[in-house]
Scaffold this motif. Structure first.
Motif, PDB file in Angstrom:
ATOM      1  N   UNK A   1      40.168  27.823  39.669  1.00  0.00           N
ATOM      2  CA  UNK A   1      39.267  28.774  40.319  1.00  0.00           C
ATOM      3  C   UNK A   1      39.730  30.202  40.086  1.00  0.00           C
ATOM      4  N   UNK A   2      38.779  31.128  40.185  1.00  0.00           N
ATOM      5  CA  UNK A   2      39.022  32.529  39.875  1.00  0.00           C
ATOM      6  C   UNK A   2      38.158  33.382  40.794  1.00  0.00           C
ATOM      7  N   UNK A   3      38.627  34.577  41.223  1.00  0.00           N
ATOM      8  CA  UNK A   3      37.822  35.413  42.120  1.00  0.00           C
ATOM      9  C   UNK A   3      36.432  35.755  41.589  1.00  0.00           C
TER      10      UNK A   3
ATOM     11  N   UNK B   1      39.483  41.876  35.804  1.00  0.00           N
ATOM     12  CA  UNK B   1      38.179  41.693  36.443  1.00  0.00           C
ATOM     13  C   UNK B   1      38.288  40.914  37.744  1.00  0.00           C
ATOM     14  N   UNK B   2      39.462  40.364  38.038  1.00  0.00           N
ATOM     15  CA  UNK B   2      39.651  39.589  39.269  1.00  0.00           C
ATOM     16  C   UNK B   2      39.373  40.411  40.516  1.00  0.00           C
ATOM     17  N   UNK B   3      39.474  41.733  40.440  1.00  0.00           N
ATOM     18  CA  UNK B   3      39.228  42.523  41.644  1.00  0.00           C
ATOM     19  C   UNK B   3      38.044  43.467  41.518  1.00  0.00           C
ATOM     20  N   UNK B   4      37.249  43.329  40.470  1.00  0.00           N
ATOM     21  CA  UNK B   4      36.141  44.270  40.293  1.00  0.00           C
ATOM     22  C   UNK B   4      34.910  43.912  41.121  1.00  0.00           C
TER      23      UNK B   4
ATOM     24  N   UNK C   1      46.757  39.490  49.429  1.00  0.00           N
ATOM     25  CA  UNK C   1      46.255  39.889  48.110  1.00  0.00           C
ATOM     26  C   UNK C   1      45.570  38.683  47.474  1.00  0.00           C
ATOM     27  N   UNK C   2      44.346  38.869  47.039  1.00  0.00           N
ATOM     28  CA  UNK C   2      43.590  37.759  46.486  1.00  0.00           C
ATOM     29  C   UNK C   2      44.244  37.279  45.196  1.00  0.00           C
ATOM     30  N   UNK C   3      44.553  35.991  45.079  1.00  0.00           N
ATOM     31  CA  UNK C   3      45.166  35.485  43.842  1.00  0.00           C
ATOM     32  C   UNK C   3      44.118  35.360  42.741  1.00  0.00           C
TER      33      UNK C   3
ATOM     34  N   UNK D   1      38.687  20.267  47.729  1.00  0.00           N
ATOM     35  CA  UNK D   1      39.632  21.391  47.626  1.00  0.00           C
ATOM     36  C   UNK D   1      38.939  22.743  47.741  1.00  0.00           C
ATOM     37  N   UNK D   2      37.634  22.720  47.858  1.00  0.00           N
ATOM     38  CA  UNK D   2      36.821  23.927  48.012  1.00  0.00           C
ATOM     39  C   UNK D   2      37.088  24.925  46.880  1.00  0.00           C
ATOM     40  N   UNK D   3      37.034  24.411  45.669  1.00  0.00           N
ATOM     41  CA  UNK D   3      37.242  25.258  44.499  1.00  0.00           C
ATOM     42  C   UNK D   3      36.106  25.045  43.501  1.00  0.00           C
ATOM     43  N   UNK D   4      35.803  26.100  42.744  1.00  0.00           N
ATOM     44  CA  UNK D   4      35.038  25.961  41.514  1.00  0.00           C
ATOM     45  C   UNK D   4      36.083  25.755  40.423  1.00  0.00           C
ATOM     46  N   UNK D   5      35.948  24.716  39.642  1.00  0.00           N
ATOM     47  CA  UNK D   5      37.072  24.131  38.918  1.00  0.00           C
ATOM     48  C   UNK D   5      37.485  24.889  37.662  1.00  0.00           C
ATOM     49  N   UNK D   6      36.724  25.861  37.264  1.00  0.00           N
ATOM     50  CA  UNK D   6      37.080  26.618  36.067  1.00  0.00           C
ATOM     51  C   UNK D   6      36.406  27.985  36.129  1.00  0.00           C
ATOM     52  N   UNK D   7      36.994  28.961  35.449  1.00  0.00           N
ATOM     53  CA  UNK D   7      36.326  30.250  35.316  1.00  0.00           C
ATOM     54  C   UNK D   7      35.118  30.139  34.403  1.00  0.00           C
ATOM     55  N   UNK D   8      35.123  29.158  33.486  1.00  0.00           N
ATOM     56  CA  UNK D   8      33.963  28.824  32.669  1.00  0.00           C
ATOM     57  C   UNK D   8      33.195  27.728  33.392  1.00  0.00           C
ATOM     58  N   UNK D   9      31.990  28.019  33.815  1.00  0.00           N
ATOM     59  CA  UNK D   9      31.182  27.046  34.532  1.00  0.00           C
ATOM     60  C   UNK D   9      29.716  27.337  34.284  1.00  0.00           C
TER      61      UNK D   9
END
Length: 590
Positions: free
Chosen positions: A234-236, A321-324, A278-280, A175-183
């Motif tokens: 996943x998170x930006x 912080x998603x767009x910083x 717009x980046x989700x 799925x080309x994702x990092x599975x959590x914002x905590x990693x």
């Protein structure tokens, strides 16, 4: 290196040049910072172990990243031409940091009970904090690319995100994702985060510590993070993890790191396009936009709709912080591929947000947040997060129009001639102010938190990067060093300008840069190697000096220049930006 020889410089600068003020200030600032860093290290680090003399804690307030930030910019200072012992102190301090936080353990935070670091990497937290703590070390390859420990760490850490480390399954390649914002080195956290996960173990605050976020008690620390729970998916911010792929590639040249980096960036570019440009801020474990937040593309911790209550005051605070920092991840794609499409993705985000501006009482207001009720946090200035970086990378006039007033941008565009001296004098004053804080600090190590000294770190390289390299300062933002030029000392065979030499980048365009180089020594000639970009990513084609024009031979990544005593001049250099694959290798090793 083909076409390069320190004994056969492309040009010889022998025009007598009185010492310009900007060059004297540059060399003074480098020297004063180095001396201040030595004093700072002597006070706040154990001289034998490299351990920070403060209370090691876990968390987003005063955790491991803050400890490492006490040597922020030290590798950059060395790469600019700072003395060798600064790199040695950094190396000792960083190695000590890794040991100290591997030994440090939590009681209440499950993920760090066996050590806050594992395999010399944070066990599991967000990339806002990972990046801040590792930013300076990621640039270490600019100083000593052959250090076997650096190369080993690059491989080990990248494996945690490419899928090559089965015990750190952060990445889902399907799925080309990092599975959590905590990693991190212990893998992804696949449950909601608690306030304790963020704040760390209970701690006495009153009468002992002063917290950087203003909390007055441990209860307020927990309250600060009460709503920071939606971290699954996943998170930006995870785009910063591409820096691991970048340094592993720059250190080894192995194609698999480049492939993973571009694969992950392409996935984010596609999601952004699918979300109307717009980046989700949340991607579900199934790869769907907003999949862990009831389909809300704006959902999640640090998301577009992340507004929380400040416990000390009860006021609302927006923390998207998603767009910083995602623009820096997309910039890695440009470095790796030469394609401006990655930067264009972020330019589209800026424009799409600003398309939702509203007229109120004759004033145009621009949104900066999006929640369940639509756009909010309207301000009288456009949304410009990442605008400066986008313009710098693209060099398009249309992208400069998004950049709000910036003294350095006006300088390189020929509109602010006094900027170099003003900025350098201000930085000398900053160093003085930092050392005054150090002198006045009477705390004992058991009454210090890791971030207490961050504001006293006297290594202030931002304007040196802008002026000497024509570059974007890195600081805490965890991105590669983007610059037009970089220098090497041919005689000492090390990174940075030779002693007594000053450099001042004056103007830039898509295919050209001007730089003044001067040798302040009235006794010694100096040989400088000028490289295109921090990682030899720019190809240099032609150099003009006075009435002489010379073609850059070999692979076009660098040329040698001989500066006679008390001489200097301005070079006009033609280049093809992002035309080469990035590498840490020094010119004589390519």
């Amino acid at each position: 290196m083909a076409g390069y020889s320190p004994h056969s410089p492309l040009l010889i600068l022998d025009t007598p040049t009185p010492p310009p003020t900007w060059a004297l200030l540059e060399r003074q600032l480098i020297d004063q910072q180095a001396e201040a860093c030595r004093m700072f290290y002597a006070k706040y680090f154990d001289q034998s172990s490299g351990y920070l003399l403060a209370v090691p804690r876990w968390g987003g307030d005063d955790g491991p990243d803050d400890a490492a930030e006490n040597q922020l910019n030290w590798t950059v200072l060395h790469a600019l031409g700072g003395p060798e012992d600064i790199l040695n102190l950094f190396r000792q301090g960083f190695d000590g940091h890794l040991r100290q936080y591997t030994e440090a353990r939590t009681l209440d935070v499950p993920m760090a009970r066996d050590g806050m670091y594992y395999k010399e990497f944070p066990v599991s937290l967000d990339w806002f904090h990972h990046g801040e703590g590792l930013s300076t070390y990621f640039l270490y390859g600019l100083c000593d690319p052959h250090d076997p420990e650096f190369v080993r760490r690059c491989r080990t850490w990248a494996a945690m995100y490419t899928g090559d480390d089965p015990f750190a399954p952060n990445y889902d390649p399907n799925r080309r994702i990092i599975r959590s914002m905590f990693n991190g080195s212990r893998g992804p956290l696949l449950r909601q985060a608690t306030a304790v996960d963020w704040a760390g173990d209970p701690i006495q605050v009153e009468g002992r510590f002063h917290l950087g976020h203003g909390e007055r008690s441990y209860a307020e620390m927990l309250a600060h993070f009460e709503d920071y729970s939606d971290i699954v998916g996943d998170h930006p911010l995870n785009l910063e993890a591409t820096h691991l792929g970048f340094i592993a590639y720059a250190a080894t040249g192995e194609e698999r790191y480049r492939r993973w980096l571009l694969e992950y960036l392409d996935a984010w570019a596609e999601r952004t396009n699918d979300n109307a440009g717009i980046i989700p801020s949340n991607i579900g474990l199934d790869g769907s936009i907003g999949g862990e937040c009831d389909g809300k593309w704006w959902g999640g911790c640090y998301g577009w709709g992340f507004t929380v209550v400040v416990p000390q005051t009860g006021a609302l605070s927006n923390r998207p912080a998603c767009y910083s920092r995602p623009v820096y991840g997309f910039a890695h794609g440009l470095l790796m591929s030469g394609s401006q499409s990655y930067v264009d993705t972020w330019c589209t985000v800026i424009d799409k947000v600003n398309e939702n501006a509203q007229e109120r009482n004759g004033v145009t207001l621009y949104p900066h947040m999006y929640g369940d009720d639509g756009w909010y946090d309207f301000r009288p200035h456009p949304f410009t997060s990442g605008a400066l970086e986008s313009w710098y990378l693209s060099q398009r006039d249309t992208d400069r129009q998004r950049v709000s007033d910036n003294d350095w941008v006006r300088y390189v565009c020929g509109e602010n001639a006094g900027f170099p001296e003003t900025a350098l004098r201000a930085d000398l004053e900053r160093v003085r102010g930092c050392m005054q804080k150090v002198a006045e600090d009477t705390t004992s190590p058991d009454a210090r938190l890791a971030d207490d000294m961050n504001s006293s770190n006297p290594c202030v390289t931002d304007n040196l990067v802008r002026l000497m390299l024509g570059g974007l300062p890195v600081g805490r933002s965890c991105h590669t060093l983007h610059c037009r030029l970089r220098y090497f000392d041919a005689d000492r065979r090390r990174a940075g300008l030779p002693p007594d030499v000053g450099a001042l980048v004056g103007s830039m365009s898509d295919d050209r840069v001007t730089v003044k180089l001067v040798n302040l020594s009235p006794v010694h000639a100096r040989t400088v190697i000028v490289q295109g970009g921090a990682y030899a990513e720019h190809k240099l084609t032609r150099v003009r000096y006075s009435d002489v024009t010379a073609e850059v031979g070999g692979d076009g990544t660098a040329f040698a220049l001989r500066l006679q005593p008390s001489s200097g001049g301005e070079l006009e250099i033609d280049m093809k930006r992002f035309a080469g694959r990035p590498t840490f290798a020094f010119p004589w090793d390519r």
